[in-house]
Structures are given as C-alpha cells and as structure tokens.
Design a protein around this motif. Structure first.
Motif, PDB file in Angstrom:
ATOM      1  N   LYS A   1      -0.858  34.652  48.675  1.00  0.00           N
ATOM      2  CA  LYS A   1       0.171  35.690  48.534  1.00  0.00           C
ATOM      3  C   LYS A   1      -0.450  37.063  48.787  1.00  0.00           C
ATOM      4  O   LYS A   1      -1.624  37.297  48.506  1.00  0.00           O
ATOM      5  CB  LYS A   1       0.752  35.694  47.113  1.00  0.00           C
ATOM      6  CG  LYS A   1       1.219  34.352  46.592  1.00  0.00           C
ATOM      7  CD  LYS A   1       2.525  33.956  47.182  1.00  0.00           C
ATOM      8  CE  LYS A   1       2.983  32.630  46.551  1.00  0.00           C
ATOM      9  NZ  LYS A   1       4.065  32.038  47.260  1.00  0.00           N
ATOM     10  N   TYR A   2       0.376  37.965  49.318  1.00  0.00           N
ATOM     11  CA  TYR A   2      -0.059  39.356  49.472  1.00  0.00           C
ATOM     12  C   TYR A   2       0.030  40.025  48.113  1.00  0.00           C
ATOM     13  O   TYR A   2       1.051  39.939  47.425  1.00  0.00           O
ATOM     14  CB  TYR A   2       0.834  40.096  50.468  1.00  0.00           C
ATOM     15  CG  TYR A   2       0.665  39.604  51.881  1.00  0.00           C
ATOM     16  CD1 TYR A   2      -0.381  40.067  52.665  1.00  0.00           C
ATOM     17  CD2 TYR A   2       1.544  38.675  52.424  1.00  0.00           C
ATOM     18  CE1 TYR A   2      -0.551  39.609  53.960  1.00  0.00           C
ATOM     19  CE2 TYR A   2       1.381  38.221  53.726  1.00  0.00           C
ATOM     20  CZ  TYR A   2       0.335  38.696  54.490  1.00  0.00           C
ATOM     21  OH  TYR A   2       0.173  38.241  55.760  1.00  0.00           O
ATOM     22  N   ILE A   3      -1.019  40.698  47.708  1.00  0.00           N
ATOM     23  CA  ILE A   3      -1.066  41.292  46.372  1.00  0.00           C
ATOM     24  C   ILE A   3      -0.096  42.467  46.227  1.00  0.00           C
ATOM     25  O   ILE A   3       0.318  42.795  45.130  1.00  0.00           O
ATOM     26  CB  ILE A   3      -2.500  41.676  45.979  1.00  0.00           C
ATOM     27  CG1 ILE A   3      -2.604  41.811  44.473  1.00  0.00           C
ATOM     28  CG2 ILE A   3      -2.962  42.930  46.701  1.00  0.00           C
ATOM     29  CD1 ILE A   3      -3.935  41.490  43.910  1.00  0.00           C
ATOM     30  N   CYS A   4       0.309  43.067  47.333  1.00  0.00           N
ATOM     31  CA  CYS A   4       1.216  44.217  47.272  1.00  0.00           C
ATOM     32  C   CYS A   4       2.634  43.815  46.862  1.00  0.00           C
ATOM     33  O   CYS A   4       3.347  44.605  46.248  1.00  0.00           O
ATOM     34  CB  CYS A   4       1.249  44.947  48.609  1.00  0.00           C
ATOM     35  SG  CYS A   4       1.535  43.876  50.039  1.00  0.00           S
ATOM     36  N   CYS A   5       3.059  42.583  47.170  1.00  0.00           N
ATOM     37  CA  CYS A   5       4.453  42.193  46.914  1.00  0.00           C
ATOM     38  C   CYS A   5       4.608  40.739  46.478  1.00  0.00           C
ATOM     39  O   CYS A   5       5.699  40.312  46.137  1.00  0.00           O
ATOM     40  CB  CYS A   5       5.283  42.415  48.170  1.00  0.00           C
ATOM     41  SG  CYS A   5       4.711  41.421  49.574  1.00  0.00           S
ATOM     42  N   PHE A   6       3.534  39.973  46.525  1.00  0.00           N
ATOM     43  CA  PHE A   6       3.524  38.543  46.212  1.00  0.00           C
ATOM     44  C   PHE A   6       4.380  37.708  47.153  1.00  0.00           C
ATOM     45  O   PHE A   6       4.815  36.615  46.815  1.00  0.00           O
ATOM     46  CB  PHE A   6       3.895  38.274  44.749  1.00  0.00           C
ATOM     47  CG  PHE A   6       2.686  38.201  43.887  1.00  0.00           C
ATOM     48  CD1 PHE A   6       2.063  37.005  43.623  1.00  0.00           C
ATOM     49  CD2 PHE A   6       2.133  39.357  43.364  1.00  0.00           C
ATOM     50  CE1 PHE A   6       0.916  36.941  42.859  1.00  0.00           C
ATOM     51  CE2 PHE A   6       0.988  39.310  42.599  1.00  0.00           C
ATOM     52  CZ  PHE A   6       0.378  38.104  42.340  1.00  0.00           C
ATOM     53  N   HIS A   7       4.598  38.189  48.362  1.00  0.00           N
ATOM     54  CA  HIS A   7       5.251  37.375  49.379  1.00  0.00           C
ATOM     55  C   HIS A   7       4.206  36.450  49.991  1.00  0.00           C
ATOM     56  O   HIS A   7       3.008  36.702  49.939  1.00  0.00           O
ATOM     57  CB  HIS A   7       5.879  38.249  50.461  1.00  0.00           C
ATOM     58  CG  HIS A   7       7.083  38.990  49.971  1.00  0.00           C
ATOM     59  ND1 HIS A   7       7.581  40.097  50.603  1.00  0.00           N
ATOM     60  CD2 HIS A   7       7.880  38.812  48.896  1.00  0.00           C
ATOM     61  CE1 HIS A   7       8.627  40.549  49.955  1.00  0.00           C
ATOM     62  NE2 HIS A   7       8.824  39.781  48.913  1.00  0.00           N
ATOM     63  N   ASP A   8       4.690  35.372  50.591  1.00  0.00           N
ATOM     64  CA  ASP A   8       3.810  34.357  51.163  1.00  0.00           C
ATOM     65  C   ASP A   8       3.005  34.879  52.342  1.00  0.00           C
ATOM     66  O   ASP A   8       3.443  35.782  53.065  1.00  0.00           O
ATOM     67  CB  ASP A   8       4.628  33.153  51.645  1.00  0.00           C
ATOM     68  CG  ASP A   8       5.278  32.405  50.507  1.00  0.00           C
ATOM     69  OD1 ASP A   8       4.786  32.504  49.370  1.00  0.00           O
ATOM     70  OD2 ASP A   8       6.289  31.721  50.759  1.00  0.00           O
TER      71      ASP A   8
END
Length: 140
Positions: free
Chosen positions: A81-88
């Motif tokens: 996940k991207y730490i900025c938004c928790f998107h995959d």
C-alpha cells in the motif's frame, strides 16, 4: 511610438533555448510519464507522494519498499500500500499537480517520520496483528 532594437545574438540564443525547453519532452519524476512543458498544466499529473509499505507484516517492521522488490514478490502485491493514502500498489495517484522533472523526496521524509513515531508507540509484534489503514494514517 516606442523604438525597437534588433535582438542581440545572446538574446536570440536565449529565446531559441526557451522555445526549445517548451517543446522538449521531459520525464515526470512523480508519475514517470513524458510531458512537454508547453502543455503542462495543473492536474495533468496523477501520483502518490508517499512510499510503499508491506501491510502484510506488523507495522513495527514497515520500511519503504523498492518497486523492484515488490515486483519480485508478485504473489503478495495485495499487501503493498502507498503510505500517503493506503491505496493498493499500482492504483491511480491520490494527488494531482503539474508534471515535475525534479523530485525532492520531502514528502517521503514526512511520512517516514510519522511512521517511525507510530512504530515507537505500537505494541510489540507478538501482541499486535498486522496493521490496517485504521491504525495508521499518514495523511497530512
């Protein structure tokens, strides 16, 4: 009426260079797409400003991941996940801006400092399960 003088050779060279820069293709450091400055406008770049972490592991072990490492672990990409938004991993960017061919990494430092703070506050790995987006938010 204003008097005009012909451009000096230096001025002509500078104008030619400016015109060339506006039509020269550049690689955006945010989204990895080619762009031309003359067509660069707000919201044409979609990107994530945070690094990737493996949420399949306890939060206390999260570290910024390299794309090469994630791609070599293709069977577990659902945990990245991207730490900025928790998107995959591989999702459309959560931020929009103009393309930029210079990246400073300031946001990664911001998210890394938040992550380190949360890691210090987290219970030991044996007591905690894998982290979820509800337990950590790096959003500004």
């Amino acid at each position: 009426m204003a008097m005009s003088f012909p451009d000096t050779s230096q001025e002509r060279v500078e104008k030619e260079r400016e015109a060339q820069l506006k039509t020269e293709e550049k690689l955006c450091k945010r989204c990895n797409q080619l762009y031309v400055e003359a067509e660069n406008s707000l919201n044409c770049c979609s990107y994530h400003d945070g690094f990737l972490v493996n949420t399949g592991k306890p939060m206390t072990t999260w570290l910024p991941m390299k794309y090469e490492d994630i791609l070599s672990d293709s069977k577990n990409t659902q945990f990245y996940k991207y730490i900025c938004c928790f998107h995959d991993f591989g999702s459309a960017g959560c931020k929009k801006a103009k393309h930029d061919n210079k990246r400073d990494g300031k946001n990664n430092q911001h998210y890394l400092s938040i992550l380190i703070k949360h890691q210090k506050d987290a219970p030991p790995p044996s007591l905690s399960s894998t982290a979820s987006s509800a337990s950590f938010s790096g959003r500004k």
